[in-house]
Design a protein around this motif. Structure first.
Motif, PDB file in Angstrom:
ATOM      1  N   LYS A  20      79.354 -22.038  15.262  1.00  0.00           N
ATOM      2  CA  LYS A  20      78.849 -20.772  15.815  1.00  0.00           C
ATOM      3  C   LYS A  20      79.217 -20.645  17.295  1.00  0.00           C
ATOM      4  O   LYS A  20      79.597 -19.567  17.762  1.00  0.00           O
ATOM      5  CB  LYS A  20      77.332 -20.683  15.654  1.00  0.00           C
ATOM      6  CG  LYS A  20      76.858 -20.492  14.227  1.00  0.00           C
ATOM      7  CD  LYS A  20      75.349 -20.434  14.159  1.00  0.00           C
ATOM      8  CE  LYS A  20      74.857 -19.099  14.698  1.00  0.00           C
ATOM      9  NZ  LYS A  20      73.377 -19.057  14.723  1.00  0.00           N
ATOM     10  N   SER A  53      75.958 -25.088  14.071  1.00  0.00           N
ATOM     11  CA  SER A  53      75.783 -24.660  15.459  1.00  0.00           C
ATOM     12  C   SER A  53      77.075 -24.800  16.258  1.00  0.00           C
ATOM     13  O   SER A  53      77.421 -23.928  17.056  1.00  0.00           O
ATOM     14  CB  SER A  53      74.665 -25.482  16.120  1.00  0.00           C
ATOM     15  OG  SER A  53      74.503 -25.113  17.473  1.00  0.00           O
ATOM     16  N   LEU A  79      80.109 -14.771  12.468  1.00  0.00           N
ATOM     17  CA  LEU A  79      78.874 -15.207  13.130  1.00  0.00           C
ATOM     18  C   LEU A  79      77.647 -14.831  12.313  1.00  0.00           C
ATOM     19  O   LEU A  79      76.696 -15.612  12.207  1.00  0.00           O
ATOM     20  CB  LEU A  79      78.776 -14.595  14.526  1.00  0.00           C
ATOM     21  CG  LEU A  79      79.413 -15.394  15.659  1.00  0.00           C
ATOM     22  CD1 LEU A  79      79.396 -14.592  16.952  1.00  0.00           C
ATOM     23  CD2 LEU A  79      78.688 -16.725  15.851  1.00  0.00           C
ATOM     24  N   GLU A  80      77.645 -13.634  11.749  1.00  0.00           N
ATOM     25  CA  GLU A  80      76.517 -13.206  10.918  1.00  0.00           C
ATOM     26  C   GLU A  80      76.362 -14.120   9.714  1.00  0.00           C
ATOM     27  O   GLU A  80      75.240 -14.501   9.344  1.00  0.00           O
ATOM     28  CB  GLU A  80      76.721 -11.760  10.478  1.00  0.00           C
ATOM     29  CG  GLU A  80      76.530 -10.746  11.603  1.00  0.00           C
ATOM     30  CD  GLU A  80      76.907  -9.343  11.182  1.00  0.00           C
ATOM     31  OE1 GLU A  80      77.436  -9.179  10.057  1.00  0.00           O
ATOM     32  OE2 GLU A  80      76.668  -8.409  11.966  1.00  0.00           O
ATOM     33  N   HIS A 113      75.116 -17.526  10.916  1.00  0.00           N
ATOM     34  CA  HIS A 113      73.714 -17.462  11.352  1.00  0.00           C
ATOM     35  C   HIS A 113      72.777 -17.419  10.140  1.00  0.00           C
ATOM     36  O   HIS A 113      71.724 -18.068  10.144  1.00  0.00           O
ATOM     37  CB  HIS A 113      73.480 -16.235  12.240  1.00  0.00           C
ATOM     38  CG  HIS A 113      72.115 -16.231  12.858  1.00  0.00           C
ATOM     39  ND1 HIS A 113      71.715 -17.173  13.792  1.00  0.00           N
ATOM     40  CD2 HIS A 113      71.045 -15.420  12.664  1.00  0.00           C
ATOM     41  CE1 HIS A 113      70.464 -16.936  14.144  1.00  0.00           C
ATOM     42  NE2 HIS A 113      70.037 -15.880  13.472  1.00  0.00           N
ATOM     43  N   SER A 114      73.153 -16.692   9.109  1.00  0.00           N
ATOM     44  CA  SER A 114      72.348 -16.653   7.883  1.00  0.00           C
ATOM     45  C   SER A 114      72.256 -18.047   7.257  1.00  0.00           C
ATOM     46  O   SER A 114      71.175 -18.478   6.828  1.00  0.00           O
ATOM     47  CB  SER A 114      72.956 -15.670   6.880  1.00  0.00           C
ATOM     48  OG  SER A 114      72.866 -14.350   7.359  1.00  0.00           O
ATOM     49  N   TYR A 130      65.299 -17.690  19.748  1.00  0.00           N
ATOM     50  CA  TYR A 130      66.726 -17.751  19.410  1.00  0.00           C
ATOM     51  C   TYR A 130      67.108 -16.824  18.255  1.00  0.00           C
ATOM     52  O   TYR A 130      68.052 -16.040  18.368  1.00  0.00           O
ATOM     53  CB  TYR A 130      67.069 -19.205  19.076  1.00  0.00           C
ATOM     54  CG  TYR A 130      68.374 -19.425  18.364  1.00  0.00           C
ATOM     55  CD1 TYR A 130      69.575 -19.482  19.064  1.00  0.00           C
ATOM     56  CD2 TYR A 130      68.401 -19.608  16.978  1.00  0.00           C
ATOM     57  CE1 TYR A 130      70.778 -19.709  18.409  1.00  0.00           C
ATOM     58  CE2 TYR A 130      69.595 -19.842  16.316  1.00  0.00           C
ATOM     59  CZ  TYR A 130      70.780 -19.889  17.027  1.00  0.00           C
ATOM     60  OH  TYR A 130      71.957 -20.108  16.365  1.00  0.00           O
ATOM     61  N   ASP A 131      66.363 -16.901  17.153  1.00  0.00           N
ATOM     62  CA  ASP A 131      66.712 -16.106  15.977  1.00  0.00           C
ATOM     63  C   ASP A 131      66.702 -14.614  16.308  1.00  0.00           C
ATOM     64  O   ASP A 131      67.634 -13.883  15.977  1.00  0.00           O
ATOM     65  CB  ASP A 131      65.745 -16.405  14.833  1.00  0.00           C
ATOM     66  CG  ASP A 131      66.088 -15.637  13.561  1.00  0.00           C
ATOM     67  OD1 ASP A 131      67.292 -15.457  13.294  1.00  0.00           O
ATOM     68  OD2 ASP A 131      65.163 -15.224  12.838  1.00  0.00           O
ATOM     69  N   GLU A 159      73.689 -19.683  21.798  1.00  0.00           N
ATOM     70  CA  GLU A 159      74.314 -20.665  20.906  1.00  0.00           C
ATOM     71  C   GLU A 159      74.513 -22.003  21.622  1.00  0.00           C
ATOM     72  O   GLU A 159      74.348 -23.071  21.029  1.00  0.00           O
ATOM     73  CB  GLU A 159      75.653 -20.137  20.388  1.00  0.00           C
ATOM     74  CG  GLU A 159      75.555 -18.908  19.501  1.00  0.00           C
ATOM     75  CD  GLU A 159      74.773 -19.140  18.223  1.00  0.00           C
ATOM     76  OE1 GLU A 159      74.393 -20.295  17.937  1.00  0.00           O
ATOM     77  OE2 GLU A 159      74.527 -18.164  17.503  1.00  0.00           O
ATOM     78  N   GLU A 172      69.916 -20.152   9.445  1.00  0.00           N
ATOM     79  CA  GLU A 172      68.507 -19.803   9.273  1.00  0.00           C
ATOM     80  C   GLU A 172      67.975 -20.239   7.911  1.00  0.00           C
ATOM     81  O   GLU A 172      66.789 -20.563   7.789  1.00  0.00           O
ATOM     82  CB  GLU A 172      68.311 -18.296   9.469  1.00  0.00           C
ATOM     83  CG  GLU A 172      68.472 -17.849  10.915  1.00  0.00           C
ATOM     84  CD  GLU A 172      67.555 -18.602  11.858  1.00  0.00           C
ATOM     85  OE1 GLU A 172      66.337 -18.639  11.609  1.00  0.00           O
ATOM     86  OE2 GLU A 172      68.054 -19.170  12.849  1.00  0.00           O
ATOM     87  N   VAL A 198      69.650 -13.721  18.808  1.00  0.00           N
ATOM     88  CA  VAL A 198      70.975 -13.727  18.170  1.00  0.00           C
ATOM     89  C   VAL A 198      71.146 -12.505  17.271  1.00  0.00           C
ATOM     90  O   VAL A 198      72.174 -11.819  17.322  1.00  0.00           O
ATOM     91  CB  VAL A 198      71.192 -15.026  17.366  1.00  0.00           C
ATOM     92  CG1 VAL A 198      72.441 -14.923  16.497  1.00  0.00           C
ATOM     93  CG2 VAL A 198      71.325 -16.214  18.315  1.00  0.00           C
ATOM     94  N   ARG A 199      70.140 -12.222  16.454  1.00  0.00           N
ATOM     95  CA  ARG A 199      70.230 -11.059  15.561  1.00  0.00           C
ATOM     96  C   ARG A 199      70.337  -9.757  16.357  1.00  0.00           C
ATOM     97  O   ARG A 199      71.087  -8.841  15.979  1.00  0.00           O
ATOM     98  CB  ARG A 199      69.023 -11.016  14.617  1.00  0.00           C
ATOM     99  CG  ARG A 199      69.018 -12.135  13.598  1.00  0.00           C
ATOM    100  CD  ARG A 199      67.876 -11.984  12.596  1.00  0.00           C
ATOM    101  NE  ARG A 199      67.771 -13.137  11.728  1.00  0.00           N
ATOM    102  CZ  ARG A 199      68.505 -13.348  10.660  1.00  0.00           C
ATOM    103  NH1 ARG A 199      69.436 -12.469  10.320  1.00  0.00           N
ATOM    104  NH2 ARG A 199      68.336 -14.418   9.913  1.00  0.00           N
TER     105      ARG A 199
END
Length: 247
Positions: free
Chosen positions: A50, A47, A13-14, A17-18, A118-119, A79, A21, A122-123
């Motif tokens: 994710k 997405s 997921l990390e 997500h990177s 969202y960002d 998500e 972004e 999620v982080r």
């Protein structure tokens, strides 16, 4: 509960997500409709993956403990919302009629606004879940699978919560010392929104009205010292000044 499986899902997921972004800024200012469509398609593919990983993570975390499970659920919900908003854009971009062109700008604004929350959300969830899993791995003592007692996980959560609150309080006190006017402006803006009839206010609205950058950081500090109340709504914190009494 498979600790190693959870760690693998979090790592995936990390990474996703990177990648998401890094790709997302490409939608800003893109005037070419076909280029925008291709960018949104790429974001939707990320997405969708994710969401699948987040769903598997939520299933793995089921029954682990109230806090960890809640974080996994919040991650899944964010998500799901992002995927929905991207699909809304895809639907409009795939049509060429006047009505879709009119709605496209509004849909883009909603997506960009949601992305701001969202960002961070999620982080934050990934970071806190990673900390929880590290605690599980330690308690599991090298076993591949182990049911960690909910009571122990809850105590670990309390310690981590206190650490996070202490960090928030230190940043708030430093800001109060160096820029006391910012704190007063944020309080005044929150009360102003209340006077307009808004009972619970999002940090970005306080920031917009007060002109103070990172107003959410100040609101968090005011919450810790009891001046402001906070609750979660749709994955985002909303605030109310304790001095305000509606109607």
């Amino acid at each position: 509960m498979n600790v190693e499986e959870i760690k693998s899902r979090l790592s995936r997921l990390e990474s996703l997500h990177s990648a998401f972004e890094n790709k997302f800024p490409a939608i800003y200012g893109e005037k070419d409709r076909e280029a925008l469509l291709e960018t949104v398609k790429a974001l939707h593919t990320l997405s969708r993956e994710k969401l699948e990983v987040a769903a598997g993570l939520y299933r793995e975390m089921n029954g682990v403990g109230s806090y960890a499970e809640a974080q996994a659920k919040e991650l899944y919900r964010n998500e799901h919302q992002m995927k929905f908003r991207l699909e809304e854009l895809l639907s409009l971009l795939s049509r060429g009629d006047y009505d879709s062109r009119v709605k496209l700008e509004t849909a883009m604004e909603r997506l960009v606004q949601f992305h701001r929350v969202y960002d961070y959300a999620v982080r934050k969830a990934l970071g806190e879940l990673t900390s929880e899993v590290e605690g599980m791995a330690l308690l599991a003592g090298g076993e591949k699978e182990k049911k960690v007692p909910a009571g122990i996980m809850e105590e670990l959560r309390k310690v981590k919560t206190l650490e996070a609150e202490l960090g928030t309080l230190k940043r708030f006190l430093l800001r109060l010392y160096t820029h006391p006017g910012d704190v007063h402006k944020v309080e005044a803006a929150l009360r102003d929104w209340h006077s307009r009839g808004l009972l619970w206010v999002e940090a970005r609205n306080v920031e917009k009205l007060s002109g103070v950058a990172d107003a959410g950081e100040i609101l968090e500090g005011l919450t810790l010292i009891g001046v402001v109340e906070k609750k979660m709504r749709g994955g985002e914190g909303v605030y109310r000044h304790r001095s305000y009494s509606p109607g």
